[in-house]
Design an enzyme around this catalytic site. Structure first.
Site, PDB file in Angstrom:
ATOM      1  N   HIS A 111      42.870  44.574  23.328  1.00  0.00           N
ATOM      2  CA  HIS A 111      41.631  44.194  22.643  1.00  0.00           C
ATOM      3  C   HIS A 111      41.692  44.525  21.152  1.00  0.00           C
ATOM      4  CE1 HIS A 111      39.854  43.251  26.500  1.00  0.00           C
ATOM      5  NE2 HIS A 111      38.819  42.745  25.855  1.00  0.00           N
ATOM      6  N   LYS A 145      34.901  46.181  35.591  1.00  0.00           N
ATOM      7  CA  LYS A 145      34.014  46.975  36.431  1.00  0.00           C
ATOM      8  C   LYS A 145      33.109  47.839  35.561  1.00  0.00           C
ATOM      9  CE  LYS A 145      36.951  51.010  37.334  1.00  0.00           C
ATOM     10  NZ  LYS A 145      36.206  52.176  36.845  1.00  0.00           N
TER      11      LYS A 145
END
Lengths: 292, 190
Positions: free
Chosen positions: B36, B102
């Protein structure tokens, strides 16, 4: 002890720990699954988890891809040679990583380099504890990073939580930590607490609680009662598996204590995800036994 | 069960609501912490065609090489909130239509989902062996020098099971559960 077969035995202990969920934890997950409403996201999550645990067991696959930090607690006969044991542990870790029972999980925080073998500064963590028996007991905990991130340490008194230096204050800390964690640490978690100690010994003490079985009884009656109260109230929070909402937010609460300095009152909390991976290998003479 | 074929489009994604159970089919790309940071700071060109219209999976898998071909051993989701500083920019810059992870994400990502038409798919944390069964082929890997957990793995999935917990209309199951559990907490510690 014969050191020649030790490495092989340790690879098997790592494989067993990584791929088989302990039966007390699996039973608690099954109970939690039965309690949820039909068609709810919580019920679905428990079903998926239980199916995945079965596949892992049958196919010898890690229960979770995050095989965590390796924490060893080793009871050894007083006077034993420990350097060969440490060497065998390191080479077993290397081998278990090659065989995909462990993910390459040690990363240099400055260079970002991952040596690919799970070894490095502080990795693994090994606690050697002498005892008077002639046998050896190797306890292994694989502690995942997601749940480690939601662990917490409080310093009492805590003004924001209105928590003083007593069990009521500790209660408020534990509730706050589990609320803050929501589903981030792979709820339902097993909440391991140490009251007192110092910053480092408190955290180590909290993690040590993870070796206890979910259905055991705390020999300290005050703490036993406290654990039961926390268990009941934490499950009222309604966070549920994965934070989807539901009746089971924690699978267990384990609390220990350490003497503190007059000036300090720490509450250390280690959050263990539902995928609790712990196992034990005992060596006595030529006999090897694995259990979890 | 709703089926989403990847790459997908804005219309299909806008039709999803929180609570929807979804099967994903097609090509997804894993990306976690180092990936990222790299996507936002380095803005590599080669990832753009790969990511447009598909979903990013927050996952650091266990992989192995069998006869020169990579395969997924186990591969469940990792905690998504760590990518909160980057995700809104990634959605905007690369045109991804969804995130699998999650634990859910925060306001910044939720707003990006609303503004650009994306959703958050929650996969079951720790169900790593079951989820790997739906990963039928590893097509490519990029930035392997980040280490196997941190690399971009390009994977073909079949019926990858997940549930929408943040939609493109401002809905977030995570905000709802947080607010409800906070009310209970306040009563308990009173």
């Amino acid at each position: 002890m014969k050191y020649s077969k030790l490495e092989e035995n340790l690879v098997e202990l790592i494989r067993f720990t990584s791929t088989v969920l302990p039966p007390d934890v699996e039973n608690a997950m099954k109970t939690a699954w039965r309690r949820e409403l039909k068609g709810s996201p919580a019920k679905g999550a428990f079903k998926t988890i239980l199916e995945s645990v079965d596949i892992s067991n049958l196919c010898s696959l890690p229960v979770c891809q995050d095989t965590g930090a390796l924490v060893w607690y080793i009871h050894y006969p007083d006077g034993s040679e420990l350097i060969p044991v440490e060497k065998a542990i390191k080479s077993a870790i290397r081998k278990a990583t090659d065989e995909s029972y462990l993910r390459p999980n040690s990363v240099d925080p400055v260079t970002g380099e991952n040596p690919g073998n799970n070894l490095g500064n502080g990795s693994p963590t090994i606690h050697f504890i002498p005892w008077k028996k002639k046998s050896w007991e190797f306890n292994l905990l694989l502690k995942g990073g997601g749940s480690e991130n939601v662990g917490a340490q409080y310093r009492l008194p805590d003004v924001a939580l209105n928590a003083g230096r007593d069990l009521d204050g500790v209660y408020k800390c534990v509730l706050d930590a589990v609320y803050q964690a929501q589903g981030q640490g792979c709820a339902p978690g097993i909440i391991c607490v140490c009251i007192g100690g110092s910053r480092d010994s408190g955290m180590a003490g909290a993690k040590l609680q993870a070796l206890r079985k979910l259905d055991d009884t705390n020999p300290d009656t005050v703490l036993d009662k406290f654990e039961k109260k926390l268990f009941r109230d934490l499950n009222k929070l309604g966070i549920g598996p994965m934070g989807f909402g539901g009746k089971t937010t924690v699978l267990g609460v384990k609390v220990g204590k350490q003497h503190r300095l007059p000036a300090s009152y720490f509450v250390s909390i280690a959050y263990v995800c539902w995928a609790m991976r712990r196992a034990t290998m005992t060596l006595s003479g030529d006999r090897v036994k694995y259990s979890n | 069960m709703i089926n989403i074929n990847l790459p997908t489009d804005e219309k299909a994604i806008r039709s999803l609501k929180i609570g929807d159970e979804v099967h994903l089919n097609g090509v997804i790309v894993t990306a976690r912490d180092a990936a990222h940071k790299y996507m936002v700071t380095e803005m590599p060109d080669d990832l753009k065609p790969l990511l447009k219209g598909t979903v990013i999976y927050h996952c650091g898998p266990i992989v192995r090489k069998v006869d020169e071909k990579w395969e997924m051993v186990v591969a469940g989701p990792t905690t998504s909130i760590r990518e909160e500083p980057y995700e809104a920019d990634v959605i905007k810059m690369y045109g991804v239509r969804g995130i699998i992870g999650k634990g859910g994400m925060g306001r910044k990502t939720l707003h990006a989902c609303e503004d650009y038409g994306a959703v958050y798919f929650h996969a079951t944390g720790g169900a790593a062996a079951k989820l790997a069964e739906s990963m039928i082929e590893v097509l490519d890997v990029k930035k392997l020098e980040f280490g196997t957990p941190e690399a971009f793995w390009v994977i073909r999935v079949r019926d990858f099971p997940c549930i929408v917990t943040m939609d493109s209309h401002g809905g977030s199951l995570h905000e709802k559960i947080d607010a409800e559990s906070k009310k209970v907490l306040e009563k308990l510690v009173k």
